[in-house]
Design a protein around this motif. Structure first.
Motif, short mmCIF file in Angstrom:
data_model
loop_
_atom_site.label_atom_id
_atom_site.label_comp_id
_atom_site.label_asym_id
_atom_site.label_seq_id
_atom_site.Cartn_x
_atom_site.Cartn_y
_atom_site.Cartn_z
N HIS A 154 0.84 -1.19 0.00
CA HIS A 154 0.00 0.00 0.00
C HIS A 154 0.88 1.24 0.00
O HIS A 154 1.74 1.40 0.86
CB HIS A 154 -0.89 0.02 1.24
CG HIS A 154 -1.68 -1.24 1.42
ND1 HIS A 154 -2.69 -1.62 0.56
CD2 HIS A 154 -1.60 -2.21 2.35
CE1 HIS A 154 -3.20 -2.75 0.97
NE2 HIS A 154 -2.56 -3.14 2.05
N ILE A 155 0.68 2.12 -0.99
CA ILE A 155 1.46 3.36 -1.08
C ILE A 155 0.50 4.54 -1.19
O ILE A 155 -0.35 4.58 -2.07
CB ILE A 155 2.41 3.36 -2.29
CG1 ILE A 155 3.39 2.18 -2.21
CG2 ILE A 155 3.17 4.69 -2.37
CD1 ILE A 155 4.29 2.03 -3.40
N PHE A 156 0.65 5.49 -0.29
CA PHE A 156 -0.13 6.72 -0.31
C PHE A 156 0.74 7.85 -0.83
O PHE A 156 1.94 7.91 -0.52
CB PHE A 156 -0.60 7.10 1.11
CG PHE A 156 -1.58 6.13 1.68
CD1 PHE A 156 -2.93 6.26 1.42
CD2 PHE A 156 -1.15 5.09 2.49
CE1 PHE A 156 -3.84 5.37 1.95
CE2 PHE A 156 -2.06 4.19 3.02
CZ PHE A 156 -3.40 4.33 2.75
N GLN A 157 0.17 8.74 -1.60
CA GLN A 157 0.86 9.96 -2.02
C GLN A 157 0.33 11.09 -1.13
O GLN A 157 -0.87 11.37 -1.14
CB GLN A 157 0.58 10.26 -3.50
CG GLN A 157 1.07 9.18 -4.44
CD GLN A 157 2.58 8.99 -4.38
OE1 GLN A 157 3.34 9.94 -4.30
NE2 GLN A 157 3.01 7.74 -4.42
N ILE A 158 1.20 11.70 -0.36
CA ILE A 158 0.80 12.73 0.61
C ILE A 158 1.07 14.11 0.02
O ILE A 158 2.23 14.48 -0.15
CB ILE A 158 1.56 12.57 1.95
CG1 ILE A 158 1.48 11.13 2.47
CG2 ILE A 158 1.06 13.58 2.97
CD1 ILE A 158 0.12 10.70 2.93
N ASP A 180 -5.51 15.44 9.26
CA ASP A 180 -6.84 15.54 8.66
C ASP A 180 -7.18 14.39 7.72
O ASP A 180 -8.23 14.39 7.09
CB ASP A 180 -6.98 16.86 7.89
CG ASP A 180 -6.91 18.05 8.83
OD1 ASP A 180 -7.49 17.96 9.93
OD2 ASP A 180 -6.27 19.05 8.47
N GLY A 181 -6.33 13.43 7.58
CA GLY A 181 -6.60 12.31 6.68
C GLY A 181 -6.44 12.69 5.22
O GLY A 181 -6.01 13.78 4.88
N LEU A 182 -6.76 11.76 4.36
CA LEU A 182 -6.67 11.95 2.92
C LEU A 182 -8.07 11.90 2.34
O LEU A 182 -8.88 11.07 2.74
CB LEU A 182 -5.80 10.86 2.30
CG LEU A 182 -4.38 10.79 2.85
CD1 LEU A 182 -3.67 9.53 2.36
CD2 LEU A 182 -3.59 12.03 2.44
N GLU A 195 -8.60 7.17 -0.76
CA GLU A 195 -9.62 6.48 0.03
C GLU A 195 -9.68 5.00 -0.32
O GLU A 195 -9.84 4.15 0.56
CB GLU A 195 -10.98 7.14 -0.15
CG GLU A 195 -11.08 8.48 0.54
CD GLU A 195 -12.41 9.19 0.29
OE1 GLU A 195 -13.29 8.62 -0.40
OE2 GLU A 195 -12.55 10.31 0.79
N ALA A 196 -9.52 4.67 -1.61
CA ALA A 196 -9.51 3.26 -2.02
C ALA A 196 -8.32 2.53 -1.39
O ALA A 196 -8.45 1.39 -0.94
CB ALA A 196 -9.47 3.16 -3.54
N THR A 197 -7.17 3.20 -1.35
CA THR A 197 -5.99 2.59 -0.72
C THR A 197 -6.24 2.42 0.78
O THR A 197 -5.91 1.39 1.35
CB THR A 197 -4.73 3.45 -0.97
OG1 THR A 197 -4.58 3.62 -2.38
CG2 THR A 197 -3.49 2.78 -0.41
N CYS A 198 -6.85 3.44 1.42
CA CYS A 198 -7.18 3.33 2.85
C CYS A 198 -8.10 2.13 3.10
O CYS A 198 -7.91 1.40 4.06
CB CYS A 198 -7.87 4.60 3.34
SG CYS A 198 -6.75 5.97 3.64
#
Length: 136
Positions: free
Chosen positions: A72-76, A99-101, A107-110
């Motif tokens: 899982h990779i998030f782009q911040i 504040d979350g993404l 959201e799909a990655t979360c």
């Protein structure tokens, strides 16, 4: 991925061609070891302690990102606030995502990350807009 680890055993030097595995159980920060303790298995099979007296080593996954299937990779983005926590023990290396993404891809990655992370679950990483990598 990491090119600057020092070991407590000064006779051993980092081999950037070797794939290191964690050996022993990592220890969480304590009064005696404010950054915790971490051991890596060397080419010979010995278990060497990483010298963490200064800080955690910088990790750059950019070159390996194409090989991270299942991770899982998030782009911040810059607009998201990361607040340092536990500054005494973490040397400002631990953060809370305030504040979350909100975008649908994030959201799909979360949704794909479990509410409780187990040892055999896929790792979770994030990349900041400046290229810095974080691990959750």
């Amino acid at each position: 991925v990491v090119d600057g680890i020092q070991f407590r055993n000064n006779a051993y030097s980092l081999n950037t061609e070797h794939i290191y595995e964690i050996c022993n159980d990592p220890q969480t920060p304590s009064m005696k070891y404010p950054r915790g303790r971490l051991w890596l298995r060397t080419e010979s099979g010995s278990c060497e302690e990483v010298d963490r007296s200064n800080a955690n080593p910088l990790v750059d996954l950019t070159a390996a990102s194409s090989h991270l299937a299942g991770i899982h990779i998030f782009q911040i983005p810059d607009t998201v606030e990361l607040m340092p926590v536990n500054k005494h023990f973490s040397n400002n290396e631990e953060y809370i995502l305030v504040d979350g993404l909100t975008d649908s891809l994030q959201e799909a990655t979360c949704d794909a990350v479990g509410l409780v992370i187990e040892n055999d679950d896929a790792p979770v990483f994030a990349q900041l807009s400046d290229g810095t990598w974080l691990q959750f």
